[in-house]
Design a protein around this motif. Structure first.
Motif, PDB file in Angstrom:
ATOM      1  N   UNK A  46       0.826  -1.214   0.000  1.00  0.00           N
ATOM      2  CA  UNK A  46       0.000   0.000   0.000  1.00  0.00           C
ATOM      3  C   UNK A  46       0.857   1.259   0.000  1.00  0.00           C
ATOM      4  N   UNK A  47       1.962   1.270   0.731  1.00  0.00           N
ATOM      5  CA  UNK A  47       2.755   2.522   0.778  1.00  0.00           C
ATOM      6  C   UNK A  47       3.359   2.837  -0.591  1.00  0.00           C
ATOM      7  N   UNK A  48       3.794   1.793  -1.327  1.00  0.00           N
ATOM      8  CA  UNK A  48       4.362   2.099  -2.655  1.00  0.00           C
ATOM      9  C   UNK A  48       3.255   2.552  -3.610  1.00  0.00           C
ATOM     10  N   UNK A  49       2.076   1.935  -3.466  1.00  0.00           N
ATOM     11  CA  UNK A  49       0.959   2.336  -4.338  1.00  0.00           C
ATOM     12  C   UNK A  49       0.509   3.760  -4.001  1.00  0.00           C
ATOM     13  N   UNK A  50       0.424   4.052  -2.713  1.00  0.00           N
ATOM     14  CA  UNK A  50       0.007   5.401  -2.309  1.00  0.00           C
ATOM     15  C   UNK A  50       1.007   6.455  -2.797  1.00  0.00           C
TER      16      UNK A  50
END
Ligand code: BDR
Ligand code: CA
Length: 313
Positions: A46-50
């Motif tokens: 999620x952090x890389x996608x965000x």
């Protein structure tokens, strides 16, 4: 015109990380060489996608985004969905990103970039647990003298902790990584809770950002409205602390902040105070100063800078 400062942003978005990234993207004084994601507020996927969502929101698909460590060096991952929501970026309804994630691992990117630039060229801006940075330092110690400085959001001393009574979240999640970083002899500037708890959003500050009327202004206002609810309830304050943007604001306007050079050591053993940043503010030990620890902020100046810059996107 002086050349832009080259920075790598290491991050775990997080609404306040997102605002920090937007502030950097809006500022011509900064040249973002890459953004590296780490597991923290939510898992790495999620952090890389965000991170990519935010780059796309700002129309900056050209900024390379790398994924790094999936978990802390020693401990199990602790996340903060209770603050940031299930996605880590709850609030606005941002589209799924289409810009690619780089294939290279974030730690390799950090090492390669530092080794490929002259010493003193690259500043690391760390907005999450320090896992990627510590892994890079352990894997290739030659990078340490090449780093210009690390400007980090992490720790807290006078204000106590926010995830335990003693520890701030970023340091608590990976105290062993933080220990490696504070022992690295790299120049470090720390934005602890003592500062960020003075950088509070308020209804009028968020309204000023919403009134920018742009997709960035509206999405930022929606992120901040979601983000502040947790801390408003917890602290009984009007608004929530805008932690991570303090790191970028320091690079743009260091005069907004006040602190002193002192020793910071990280507790890695005690169950009770794990992840505590022990700051020798009064110099009661002979441990050498290893960081510039900030304690005060001109919060009016900070929000003025933030709003002016977001207007550029
Ligand atoms: C820090 O923890 C995270 O939840 C925020 O993004 C910030 O980096 C504050 O303790
Ligand atoms: Ca963060």
């Amino acid at each position: 015109m002086t050349a832009a400062q080259k920075i790598i942003i290491d991050t775990d978005p997080g609404q306040d990380d997102a605002v920090a990234i937007l502030l950097a993207l809006a500022s011509h004084e900064l040249d973002i060489v890459g953004i590296t994601a780490v597991a923290g507020n939510v898992p790495l996927a999620l952090t890389e996608k965000n991170t990519r969502k935010i780059c796309e929101l700002a129309g900056r698909r050209d900024v390379p985004v790398y994924a790094g460590a999936v978990r802390p060096m020693v401990n199990e991952l602790v996340t903060a969905e209770h603050v940031h929501g299930k996605t880590g970026l709850d609030g606005p309804d941002l589209p799924e990103p289409t810009m690619p994630l780089q294939e290279q691992h974030a730690v390799d990117f950090i090492i390669q970039t530092l080794m490929g630039h002259p010493p003193g060229d690259i500043t690391l801006c760390t907005l999450g647990p320090l896992t990627n940075i510590a892994l890079a330092l352990v894997r290739q110690p030659e990078i340490a003298p090449r780093i210009k400085q690390i400007v980090m959001m992490g720790g807290g001393f006078f204000e106590g902790g926010n995830i335990t009574p003693a520890a701030e979240f970023n340091i608590y999640v990976d105290p062993h990584a933080a220990d490696v970083v504070f022992r690295s002899q790299v120049p470090i500037v720390v934005m602890p809770l003592d500062v960020t708890h003075k950088a509070l959003t308020s209804a009028s500050r968020i309204a000023a950002i919403r009134e920018l009327g742009s997709p960035v202004g509206i999405a930022t206002a929606e992120m901040l409205e979601f983000f502040e609810r947790f801390d408003e309830e917890k602290y009984g304050s009007d608004g929530g602390p805008l932690h991570d943007p303090c790191v970028i604001a320091y690079l743009l306007k260091p005069e907004l902040f006040r602190g002193r050079r002192c020793n910071v050591s990280v507790e890695t053993a005690s169950e009770l105070t794990l992840g505590m940043t022990v700051v020798d503010w009064w110099q009661v030990t002979d441990r050498p100063a290893n960081a510039l620890v900030m304690r005060d902020i001109d919060d009016e100046g900070f929000f003025k800078l933030l709003t002016e810059r977001l207007a550029r996107l």
